[in-house]
Scaffold this motif. Structure first.
Motif, short mmCIF file in Angstrom:
data_model
loop_
_atom_site.label_atom_id
_atom_site.label_comp_id
_atom_site.label_asym_id
_atom_site.label_seq_id
_atom_site.Cartn_x
_atom_site.Cartn_y
_atom_site.Cartn_z
N THR A 46 -15.16 -3.27 -16.29
CA THR A 46 -16.34 -4.09 -16.01
C THR A 46 -17.34 -4.00 -17.16
OG1 THR A 46 -16.01 -3.68 -13.66
CG2 THR A 46 -18.15 -4.57 -14.29
N THR A 54 -12.63 -6.85 -11.72
CA THR A 54 -11.58 -5.92 -12.15
C THR A 54 -10.54 -5.71 -11.05
OG1 THR A 54 -11.14 -3.70 -12.96
CG2 THR A 54 -13.13 -3.98 -11.71
N PRO A 107 -16.69 -8.31 -4.99
CA PRO A 107 -15.92 -7.51 -5.95
C PRO A 107 -15.50 -6.16 -5.40
CG PRO A 107 -18.26 -7.52 -6.56
CD PRO A 107 -18.08 -8.52 -5.45
N SER A 139 -14.93 -5.70 -2.10
CA SER A 139 -14.39 -6.04 -0.78
C SER A 139 -15.46 -5.81 0.31
CB SER A 139 -13.10 -5.26 -0.50
OG SER A 139 -12.48 -5.75 0.65
N TYR A 151 0.82 -1.22 0.00
CA TYR A 151 0.00 0.00 0.00
C TYR A 151 0.85 1.27 0.00
CZ TYR A 151 -4.17 -2.77 0.14
OH TYR A 151 -5.17 -3.65 -0.21
C1 HEM Z 1 -16.54 -1.75 -10.77
C2 HEM Z 1 -16.02 -0.74 -10.11
C3 HEM Z 1 -15.21 -0.86 -8.85
C4 HEM Z 1 -14.70 -1.96 -8.21
C5 HEM Z 1 -14.86 -3.42 -8.60
C6 HEM Z 1 -13.99 -1.49 -7.04
C7 HEM Z 1 -13.38 -2.32 -6.10
C8 HEM Z 1 -12.73 -1.86 -4.97
C9 HEM Z 1 -12.09 -2.72 -3.99
C10 HEM Z 1 -12.05 -4.24 -4.04
C11 HEM Z 1 -11.55 -1.93 -3.03
C12 HEM Z 1 -10.73 -2.38 -1.80
C13 HEM Z 1 -9.26 -2.20 -2.12
C14 HEM Z 1 -8.30 -2.60 -1.03
O1 HEM Z 1 -8.68 -3.01 0.07
O2 HEM Z 1 -7.10 -2.49 -1.30
C15 HEM Z 1 -11.84 -0.56 -3.40
C16 HEM Z 1 -11.45 0.54 -2.66
C17 HEM Z 1 -11.62 1.84 -3.09
N1 HEM Z 1 -12.30 2.25 -4.22
FE1 HEM Z 1 -13.26 1.08 -5.55
N2 HEM Z 1 -14.05 -0.12 -7.01
C18 HEM Z 1 -14.79 0.30 -8.09
C19 HEM Z 1 -15.13 1.60 -8.39
C20 HEM Z 1 -14.72 2.71 -7.68
C21 HEM Z 1 -15.11 4.06 -7.96
C22 HEM Z 1 -16.12 4.48 -9.04
C23 HEM Z 1 -14.42 4.86 -7.10
C24 HEM Z 1 -14.42 6.37 -6.95
C25 HEM Z 1 -14.75 7.23 -7.84
C26 HEM Z 1 -13.61 4.01 -6.25
C27 HEM Z 1 -12.76 4.44 -5.25
C28 HEM Z 1 -12.20 3.62 -4.30
C29 HEM Z 1 -11.43 4.12 -3.16
C30 HEM Z 1 -11.07 5.59 -2.88
C31 HEM Z 1 -11.08 3.00 -2.39
C32 HEM Z 1 -10.31 2.98 -1.07
C33 HEM Z 1 -11.33 2.88 0.07
C34 HEM Z 1 -10.74 2.83 1.48
O3 HEM Z 1 -9.63 2.30 1.67
O4 HEM Z 1 -11.42 3.31 2.40
N3 HEM Z 1 -13.82 2.70 -6.63
N4 HEM Z 1 -12.55 -0.55 -4.58
#
Ligand code: HEM
Length: 508
Positions: free
Chosen positions: A319, A376, A442, A444, A117
């Motif tokens: 996706t 993804t 997907p 988390s 990270y």
């Molecule tokens: C199909 C679409 C998406 C999937 C499958 C997805 C999946 C994920 C997953 C699995 C995590 C956890 C990552 C980890 O623990 O290392 C995550 C975290 C995050 N995602 Fe997404 N995401 C998607 C779309 C988005 C969108 C649209 C945004 C913002 C515009 C976004 C912003 C973030 C952020 C900022 C985190 C960190 C959250 C934290 O640690 O509190 N994601 N995402």
């Protein structure tokens, strides 16, 4: 060089000394590597766990997988061979049991793993995704949550409509001319435009004008930088000074950061309209409802916005590409989806309303199934145990890195019979619902689950519905399964970076 000068070089005492130093260094490295391998194999607390021989003694095994875009495939194969708990690094365990998901990601015994990270930081600062300290993360998450809430997304929805319409109008024009279309770049432009607009209060206009934006090369430079940083952490500080391709990537990210900070400065000066930025900018010209207790610097806001872009643009784009790939390989599913959409949305060319989309069973099943079969965020989300604990009946010593990868958990045969097959109908059956929900992650779970889920679901629902309401489509015969192999760089996308389609407007 003559024979005489070669001989005299060999007799030079300085050369002789340098050669001895090199040989001594090599011997030291060899001894150290051997001792560490012996320790890993015979004395390490994880010595009794099975795993690929190289993985048991070196992180090289997974690093090599990273550079080939096949890390998740290799871990999946290792689970097939060695069972549900595999040693995938000298100090790392991978779990394949759905019961382990919540035990790891909902627990406060695990925190994000440092080197993975830390490498994901964008330019020298922590942002939501990279925070390891749970308290600091909680505070930042609280500040950003309202900007990503369903209410905020509903307010932002008309901007999504405009962009989807612009893109599909371009595609319609191409169908009239009888051309095939490679939709890959278009869909990525749409993902980029949407999140950029939400984050920076400006529509960059990629889909409107049908071309890339000037910051895109810098935006794409980030991915290689985090792979380099994972390999060699000092690059975080010194990468910008390295000559050639590697340094260019770091310099590109630096330019992107400066660009982002300038936009934030302008936004502070002129006031902002998008619900996300309103929540994070608390300035005299900012909104009344911004949290008065916390204010972020321009640099911190820029990192959050850049982080949101990395998290949110490629993920939804990939996706959607696989939604098309899945549906168009099964014409019967496409036909039923079109029927469902025709009944719900009489106007062929209007972008469907999100609330209506959420009530359409087949549309939601298609999205769920695509997020399952083609996740993804495909790779392990590594966590470190901060005390001795137990996961899925397995004792995990303090300091161990543990993780689960969606690629494996989503292919669990108990939860998803015939798991390799893309089959949205599995989501329409009542039977097995609890098992499916447990193993489908997907986005988390727990405090670090995706914060952008509302935007992702809205964008995917509206885009899928708008596309299949407007077009009859087929895949160009040149496309192969290999082209669409999930190429894994933490988040995955099709290996060939293309999807060529033939489109025809629906009659009504
Ligand atoms: C199909 C679409 C998406 C999937 C499958 C997805 C999946 C994920 C997953 C699995 C995590 C956890 C990552 C980890 O623990 O290392 C995550 C975290 C995050 N995602 Fe997404 N995401 C998607 C779309 C988005 C969108 C649209 C945004 C913002 C515009 C976004 C912003 C973030 C952020 C900022 C985190 C960190 C959250 C934290 O640690 O509190 N994601 N995402």
């Amino acid at each position: 060089m003559t024979i005489m000068s070669t001989v005299s070089l060999a007799q030079d005492p300085r050369v002789d000394f340098a050669l001895k130093i090199c040989a001594g260094g090599l011997v030291l490295i060899l001894v150290q590597t051997t001792l560490s391998a012996v320790y890993s194999l015979f004395f390490h607390p994880l010595r009794s766990f099975p795993g690929p021989p190289l993985a048991r003694i070196s992180r090289l095994w997974s690093r090599l997988g990273n550079f080939q875009g096949r890390k998740s495939e290799r871990i999946h194969e290792a689970h097939r061979k060695y069972g549900s708990v595999v040693r995938v690094g000298p100090n790392e365990l991978s779990f394949a049991d759905p019961g382990a998901v919540r035990a790891i990601y909902n627990s406060d015994v695990f925190i994000k793993e440092e080197s993975f990270y830390r490498a994901k930081r964008i330019f020298h600062e922590d942002f939501l995704l990279s925070y390891r300290d749970p308290k600091a993360h909680k505070q930042r998450r609280k500040l950003l949550s309202r900007g990503f809430s369903q209410a905020s997304m509903n307010e932002f929805e008309p901007n999504i409509d405009t962009k989807i319409t612009a893109m599909l109008d371009h595609w319609t024009a191409k169908t009239v001319q009888g051309h095939s279309i490679d939709v890959f770049s278009w869909v990525h432009w749409l993902g980029f435009d949407t999140v950029y607009h939400l984050m920076f209060d400006v529509d960059p206009g990629c889909v409107k004008y049908g071309r890339s934006h000037e910051v895109m090369p810098y935006f794409y430079a980030w991915k290689p930088t985090y792979m380099f940083k994972e390999f060699l952490p000092v690059l975080e500080r010194w990468g910008v000074l390295v000559p050639g391709y590697v340094g260019n990537c770091f310099r590109g990210v630096n330019k992107w950061k400066k660009y982002a900070m300038d936009i934030i400065q302008d936004c502070r000066a002129t006031g902002v309209n998008t619900p996300f930025l309103r929540q994070v900018i608390s300035s005299p010209t900012g909104p009344k409802d911004a949290d008065p207790g916390v204010s972020l610097t321009n640099s911190q806001i820029a990192e959050e916005c850049m982080g949101g872009m990395f998290g949110g643009s490629g993920t939804t784009a990939t996706t959607f590409i696989y939604i098309l790939w899945g549906c168009l390989q099964k014409p019967e599913v496409s036909r039923r989806l079109q029927e469902e959409l025709r009944a719900a949305f009489p106007d062929r060319d209007a972008v469907p309303d999100y609330r209506v989309c959420t009530g359409l069973p087949l549309l939601q099943a298609v999205i769920n199934e695509t997020l399952r079969r083609y996740p993804t965020i495909i790779a392990t989300l590594p966590r470190t145990a901060i005390q001795d604990t137990v996961v899925a009946n397995v004792a995990v010593p303090k300091g161990t890195i543990v993780g689960i990868q969606n690629y494996t958990i989503h292919l669990n045969e108990q939860a998803f019979p015939n798991a390799e097959e893309w089959d949205p109908d599995r989501w329409l059956a009542k039977e097995g619902e609890d098992q499916r929900r447990e193993a489908w992650v997907p986005f988390s779970v727990g405090p670090r689950k995706c914060i952008g889920i509302n935007l992702a679901q809205m964008e995917l629902s509206k885009l899928t519905a708008a596309f299949f309401r407007r077009f009859d489509a087929s895949i160009d015969s040149s496309m192969t399964q290999d082209d669409m192999r999930l190429y894994d760089t933490f988040n995955a996308s099709p290996a060939s970076k293309k999807l060529v389609l033939h489109l025809k407007q629906c009659a009504d």
